[in-house]
Design a protein around this motif. Structure first.
Motif, PDB file in Angstrom:
ATOM      1  N   LYS A 179     -30.873  -6.368  65.093  1.00 44.40           N
ATOM      2  CA  LYS A 179     -31.821  -5.229  65.908  1.00 44.40           C
ATOM      3  C   LYS A 179     -31.183  -3.718  65.996  1.00 44.40           C
ATOM      4  CE  LYS A 179     -28.325  -4.156  70.205  1.00 44.40           C
ATOM      5  NZ  LYS A 179     -26.824  -4.848  71.563  1.00 44.40           N
ATOM      6  N   ILE A 180     -31.260  -3.195  64.463  1.00 45.60           N
ATOM      7  CA  ILE A 180     -31.684  -1.595  64.560  1.00 45.60           C
ATOM      8  C   ILE A 180     -33.118  -1.681  63.663  1.00 45.60           C
ATOM      9  CG2 ILE A 180     -30.806  -0.437  62.541  1.00 45.60           C
ATOM     10  CD1 ILE A 180     -27.576  -1.275  62.528  1.00 45.60           C
ATOM     11  N   LEU A 181     -33.245  -2.636  63.293  1.00 40.57           N
ATOM     12  CA  LEU A 181     -34.185  -2.569  62.695  1.00 40.57           C
ATOM     13  C   LEU A 181     -36.218  -2.521  63.997  1.00 40.57           C
ATOM     14  CD1 LEU A 181     -34.888  -4.991  59.726  1.00 40.57           C
ATOM     15  CD2 LEU A 181     -34.840  -2.906  59.354  1.00 40.57           C
ATOM     16  N   TYR A 182     -35.199  -2.449  65.127  1.00 38.88           N
ATOM     17  CA  TYR A 182     -36.120  -2.769  66.340  1.00 38.88           C
ATOM     18  C   TYR A 182     -36.041  -1.775  66.871  1.00 38.88           C
ATOM     19  CZ  TYR A 182     -37.315  -8.138  64.855  1.00 38.88           C
ATOM     20  OH  TYR A 182     -37.658  -9.482  64.624  1.00 38.88           O
ATOM     21  N   GLN A 183     -34.426  -0.981  66.944  1.00 37.94           N
ATOM     22  CA  GLN A 183     -34.621   0.202  67.863  1.00 37.94           C
ATOM     23  C   GLN A 183     -35.494   1.123  67.113  1.00 37.94           C
ATOM     24  OE1 GLN A 183     -30.322   1.807  67.309  1.00 37.94           O
ATOM     25  NE2 GLN A 183     -30.289   0.188  68.150  1.00 37.94           N
ATOM     26  N   LYS A 186     -36.100   7.475  66.357  1.00 37.18           N
ATOM     27  CA  LYS A 186     -35.851   8.446  67.009  1.00 37.18           C
ATOM     28  C   LYS A 186     -34.286   8.496  68.087  1.00 37.18           C
ATOM     29  CE  LYS A 186     -40.276  10.926  68.270  1.00 37.18           C
ATOM     30  NZ  LYS A 186     -40.678  11.115  69.290  1.00 37.18           N
ATOM     31  N   SER A 187     -33.946   7.395  68.509  1.00 38.01           N
ATOM     32  CA  SER A 187     -32.964   7.079  69.609  1.00 38.01           C
ATOM     33  C   SER A 187     -31.640   6.932  68.364  1.00 38.01           C
ATOM     34  CB  SER A 187     -33.073   5.537  70.377  1.00 38.01           C
ATOM     35  OG  SER A 187     -32.980   4.755  69.426  1.00 38.01           O
ATOM     36  N   MET A 188     -31.711   6.576  66.946  1.00 39.89           N
ATOM     37  CA  MET A 188     -30.275   6.140  65.885  1.00 39.89           C
ATOM     38  C   MET A 188     -30.063   7.073  65.560  1.00 39.89           C
ATOM     39  SD  MET A 188     -32.609   4.236  63.489  1.00 39.89           S
ATOM     40  CE  MET A 188     -33.643   2.861  63.501  1.00 39.89           C
ATOM     41  N   SER A 189     -28.243   7.372  65.469  1.00 37.26           N
ATOM     42  CA  SER A 189     -27.502   8.479  64.705  1.00 37.26           C
ATOM     43  C   SER A 189     -27.808   8.501  63.756  1.00 37.26           C
ATOM     44  CB  SER A 189     -26.087   8.432  65.472  1.00 37.26           C
ATOM     45  OG  SER A 189     -25.749   6.554  64.493  1.00 37.26           O
ATOM     46  N   ALA A 190     -27.295   9.926  62.940  1.00 36.17           N
ATOM     47  CA  ALA A 190     -27.195   9.869  61.782  1.00 36.17           C
ATOM     48  C   ALA A 190     -26.411   8.104  60.300  1.00 36.17           C
ATOM     49  CB  ALA A 190     -26.446  11.150  61.374  1.00 36.17           C
ATOM     50  N   PRO A 191     -25.636   7.844  60.737  1.00 38.20           N
ATOM     51  CA  PRO A 191     -25.339   6.768  60.649  1.00 38.20           C
ATOM     52  C   PRO A 191     -26.226   5.603  61.070  1.00 38.20           C
ATOM     53  CG  PRO A 191     -23.096   7.716  61.479  1.00 38.20           C
ATOM     54  CD  PRO A 191     -24.839   8.235  61.717  1.00 38.20           C
ATOM     55  N   VAL A 192     -25.947   5.134  61.770  1.00 34.44           N
ATOM     56  CA  VAL A 192     -27.631   4.224  61.723  1.00 34.44           C
ATOM     57  C   VAL A 192     -28.314   4.723  61.290  1.00 34.44           C
ATOM     58  CG1 VAL A 192     -28.818   2.880  63.552  1.00 34.44           C
ATOM     59  CG2 VAL A 192     -26.465   3.566  64.268  1.00 34.44           C
TER      60      VAL A 192
END
Length: 257
Positions: A179-183, A186-192
């Motif tokens: 789910k993270i790989l498909y985001q 630009k929409s990710m926070s630093a930890p993600v």
């Protein structure tokens, strides 16, 4: 008629008085016997026998009460066993040959516009391009038949439910990772974003097109303990062709089959 009634009452009274007299004579006789030294040993034996019989009757009464309690308990157990048997029979008659495989999860990935895209595509008269859907592959639960076919040396004391609980947790880690790989980045926070870059670095040419996780993903997305039992269950999942391993760069990659 009055004479008959008076006669009957007189006879009953005489009978009653005679019985009383007889009882008094018996008591006097017994009293006299008790004074006889030759009869005293026999009377003591009779007294001891009466005491023993009294104690035995008390024990029998207590035993009867315990047996009644035990009978009631057995009736309750019988009723519970009959209910369990009926439920077990119902499950036996309706158990599926194979458990349903989990549905593939779809995630919508926004379409990214490129710089060279023409205004004609953006025209209100044209339909907007459909957003891309990507799926995440999950491992199917183990069936009862597969569990029965697992060698005893692999199963040990591991139960059917424990194996499928681990399968569900592995699927949770797979879904969390992809789910993270498909985001969009630009929409990710630093930890993600840090997780995203780790996921990319762990990929190799052998993992292309495959869905896999590593130990760090299990720690990040589940509450599973990577102990001896977990690795024993992994051996069972490899045997049942739910996962396979790809090793390299000091990592064990658990690939969903």
């Amino acid at each position: 008629m009055m004479k008959d009634m008076a006669s009957s009452s007189l006879e009953d009274l005489c009978l009653h008085i005679n019985m009383k007299i007889s009882n008094i004579k018996k008591c006097l006789l017994l009293r006299d016997i008790g004074k006889d030294d030759s009869c005293k040993p026999v009377l003591r034996k009779i007294q001891n026998g009466v005491i023993l019989v009294h104690d035995l009757l008390n024990k029998m009464e207590n035993e009867v009460k315990q047996q009644e309690k035990l009978k009631d308990s057995l009736k309750e157990m019988q009723k519970a066993a009959e209910r369990d048997q009926e439920e077990a029979q119902h499950l036996l008659e309706h158990i599926p040959r194979y458990l349903p495989e989990p549905q593939s999860r779809f995630y919508v990935v926004p379409t990214v516009k490129h710089k060279g895209q023409t205004k004609a595509v953006e025209s209100n008269t044209e339909k907007k391009p459909a957003k891309e859907k990507k799926t995440i592959k999950e491992a199917a639960l183990i069936t009862t038949e597969e569990f029965e076919s697992v060698p005893a040396y692999l199963k040990g004391r591991i139960t059917y439910d424990q194996i499928n609980a681990v399968v569900q947790e592995i699927n949770k880690a797979v879904v969390g990772k992809y789910k993270i790989l498909y985001q969009p980045l630009k929409s990710m926070s630093a930890p993600v974003r840090n997780l995203y870059h780790r996921f990319i670095e762990e990929e190799t040419k052998d993992t292309k097109g495959a869905f896999f996780i590593v130990a760090d993903d299990i720690k990040a997305f589940t509450q599973l303990k990577l102990d001896k039992r977990f690795h024993s269950i992994l051996s069972i999942l490899r045997h049942c062709q739910r996962v396979r391993e790809i090793r390299g760069s000091g990592l064990i990659r658990y690939v969903i089959c």
